[in-house]
Design a protein around this motif. Structure first.
Motif, mmCIF file in Angstrom:
data_model
loop_
_atom_site.group_PDB
_atom_site.id
_atom_site.type_symbol
_atom_site.label_atom_id
_atom_site.label_comp_id
_atom_site.label_asym_id
_atom_site.label_seq_id
_atom_site.Cartn_x
_atom_site.Cartn_y
_atom_site.Cartn_z
ATOM 1 N N ARG A 63 -49.557 -57.762 14.108
ATOM 2 C CA ARG A 63 -49.644 -58.140 12.704
ATOM 3 C C ARG A 63 -48.398 -57.835 11.859
ATOM 4 O O ARG A 63 -48.142 -58.497 10.873
ATOM 5 N N LEU A 64 -47.644 -56.829 12.225
ATOM 6 C CA LEU A 64 -46.493 -56.456 11.401
ATOM 7 C C LEU A 64 -45.251 -57.205 11.845
ATOM 8 O O LEU A 64 -45.116 -57.593 13.011
ATOM 9 N N ASN A 65 -44.347 -57.404 10.908
ATOM 10 C CA ASN A 65 -43.068 -58.045 11.193
ATOM 11 C C ASN A 65 -41.952 -57.022 11.038
ATOM 12 O O ASN A 65 -41.800 -56.413 9.980
ATOM 13 N N PHE A 88 -53.609 -55.352 26.041
ATOM 14 C CA PHE A 88 -54.930 -55.968 25.880
ATOM 15 C C PHE A 88 -55.449 -55.842 24.447
ATOM 16 O O PHE A 88 -56.089 -56.767 23.929
ATOM 17 N N LEU A 89 -55.178 -54.705 23.805
ATOM 18 C CA LEU A 89 -55.606 -54.557 22.418
ATOM 19 C C LEU A 89 -54.807 -55.491 21.500
ATOM 20 O O LEU A 89 -55.359 -56.031 20.535
ATOM 21 N N ARG A 90 -53.540 -55.697 21.790
ATOM 22 C CA ARG A 90 -52.744 -56.644 21.001
ATOM 23 C C ARG A 90 -53.332 -58.051 21.112
ATOM 24 O O ARG A 90 -53.449 -58.770 20.106
ATOM 25 N N GLN A 91 -53.701 -58.456 22.320
ATOM 26 C CA GLN A 91 -54.294 -59.781 22.498
ATOM 27 C C GLN A 91 -55.603 -59.906 21.730
ATOM 28 O O GLN A 91 -55.911 -60.957 21.164
ATOM 29 N N SER A 92 -56.364 -58.819 21.684
ATOM 30 C CA SER A 92 -57.631 -58.835 20.945
ATOM 31 C C SER A 92 -57.380 -58.890 19.443
ATOM 32 O O SER A 92 -58.061 -59.617 18.713
ATOM 33 N N PHE A 93 -56.385 -58.127 18.971
ATOM 34 C CA PHE A 93 -56.084 -58.109 17.537
ATOM 35 C C PHE A 93 -55.510 -59.444 17.058
ATOM 36 O O PHE A 93 -55.685 -59.814 15.898
ATOM 37 N N LEU A 94 -54.822 -60.171 17.940
ATOM 38 C CA LEU A 94 -54.278 -61.472 17.565
ATOM 39 C C LEU A 94 -55.379 -62.475 17.232
ATOM 40 O O LEU A 94 -55.161 -63.416 16.471
ATOM 41 N N ALA A 95 -56.569 -62.265 17.819
ATOM 42 C CA ALA A 95 -57.699 -63.159 17.542
ATOM 43 C C ALA A 95 -58.388 -62.835 16.220
ATOM 44 O O ALA A 95 -59.258 -63.579 15.777
ATOM 45 N N PHE A 96 -57.992 -61.726 15.602
ATOM 46 C CA PHE A 96 -58.579 -61.335 14.318
ATOM 47 C C PHE A 96 -58.121 -62.312 13.233
ATOM 48 O O PHE A 96 -56.914 -62.562 13.094
ATOM 49 N N PRO A 97 -59.039 -62.890 12.442
ATOM 50 C CA PRO A 97 -58.655 -63.909 11.438
ATOM 51 C C PRO A 97 -57.673 -63.357 10.403
ATOM 52 O O PRO A 97 -57.930 -62.332 9.769
ATOM 53 N N GLY A 114 -52.377 -46.655 21.561
ATOM 54 C CA GLY A 114 -52.368 -48.055 21.975
ATOM 55 C C GLY A 114 -52.838 -48.990 20.883
ATOM 56 O O GLY A 114 -52.272 -50.074 20.692
ATOM 57 N N SER A 115 -53.873 -48.586 20.146
ATOM 58 C CA SER A 115 -54.388 -49.445 19.071
ATOM 59 C C SER A 115 -53.384 -49.553 17.919
ATOM 60 O O SER A 115 -53.205 -50.637 17.346
ATOM 61 N N MET A 116 -52.699 -48.455 17.582
ATOM 62 C CA MET A 116 -51.699 -48.511 16.517
ATOM 63 C C MET A 116 -50.504 -49.374 16.928
ATOM 64 O O MET A 116 -50.006 -50.189 16.144
ATOM 65 N N ALA A 117 -50.040 -49.194 18.165
ATOM 66 C CA ALA A 117 -48.931 -50.019 18.647
ATOM 67 C C ALA A 117 -49.336 -51.482 18.738
ATOM 68 O O ALA A 117 -48.548 -52.384 18.390
ATOM 69 N N ALA A 118 -50.574 -51.736 19.183
ATOM 70 C CA ALA A 118 -51.062 -53.115 19.301
ATOM 71 C C ALA A 118 -51.144 -53.787 17.937
ATOM 72 O O ALA A 118 -50.789 -54.965 17.785
#
Length: 275
Positions: free
Chosen positions: A98-100, A155-164, A89-93
């Motif tokens: 972050r990746l395009n 949920f992890l994707r939403q958290s990672f999106l907040a990462f600067p 889940g964390s890798m997919a998130a």
């Protein structure tokens, strides 16, 4: 006058909170106390709260019926499911956050649509695939279909999106690879969220009954939820045994939550503030 009103409001809030805690804890306390009662006293009318005679018959029957094997199976399956769901889940998130890559948003939208599909509708396809792979009636058969979770990924994707992004760009300029950023920067900074998600996944895996019942047929691969479900007979139920087995199943979850309570609560509070 204002001070008196403030004290009254505080007292009322404390009373409501205490009432809520009592209502929440009462079923567990009732189960715990009933596990030390005889079968006759458990079904007695009117019911008794404290046991008239403290007995260990229920726990003796739990041990006699070999709860150790379901316990070990549940620990193995739950641990593997937690590790796999958090890892995958964390890798997919991170990839979605972050990746395009082509059709990223379309793929993520399709994944989210899968949340709306009831889990019962996927039982037959999952069973056929696991059986075709030769993992029916095994612990691998329990673990494999639960190795990734859409909810955890979301949920992890939403958290990672907040990462600067600035911090990530600075790391890339310094020569950090995506893997190193993910492993040494992103994961440590989101430890609280990962722990919170891990506890939720563990709770689901520990209590799951439907899928293990479908895929497991032999006694040696039974998990705790199946062990407890079999406590209830067709015509009569051994309530002392049922309560004792339930206490044995619940206690590890309480211990784990107590250990990670601060991390869990802080991550939920921070997630609520961000949301």
């Amino acid at each position: 006058m204002h001070s008196h009103t403030s004290k009254l409001s505080t007292g009322l809030i404390h009373f409501v909170l205490l009432l809520g805690i009592t209502i929440t804890l009462f079923p567990f306390l009732w189960m715990l106390l009933s596990s030390f009662k005889s079968n006759i006293e458990v079904v007695m009318v009117p019911p008794t709260i404290l046991p008239a005679h403290w007995v260990l018959e229920g726990y003796d029957r739990v041990i006699a019926r070999n709860i150790v094997t379901p316990y070990i199976n549940t620990i193995i399956t739950s641990s593997c499911i937690v590790v796999l769901q958090i890892l995958m889940g964390s890798m997919a998130a991170y990839a979605f956050a972050r990746l395009n890559f082509p059709l990223k948003n379309v793929l993520f939208g399709l994944i989210l649509c899968m949340i709306m599909v009831p889990s019962n509708m996927t039982l037959i396809p999952k069973y056929k695939m696991i059986s075709a792979m030769g993992f029916a009636d095994s612990l691998v058969g329990i673990i494999l279909p639960n190795s990734i979770s859409i909810t955890v990924t979301f949920f992890l994707r939403q958290s990672f999106l907040a990462f600067p992004k600035d911090l990530e760009e600075a790391a890339i300029i310094d020569g950090c690879s995506r893997v190193r950023i993910f492993r040494q920067i992103l994961i440590p900074l989101h430890k609280g969220v990962l722990v919170a998600m891990g506890i939720m996944v563990l709770l689901f895996a520990w209590n799951d009954l439907l899928w293990p019942t479908v895929i497991v047929t032999s006694e040696k691969f039974r998990v705790l939820s199946m062990f407890i479900a079999l406590c209830k007979g067709q015509y009569i139920t051994d309530y002392g045994f049922l309560m004792a087995a339930s206490v044995c199943a619940v206690l590890p979850m309480i211990v784990i939550y107590a250990i990670f309570q601060k991390t869990f609560v802080s991550s939920v509070v921070l997630s609520g503030i961000k949301g």
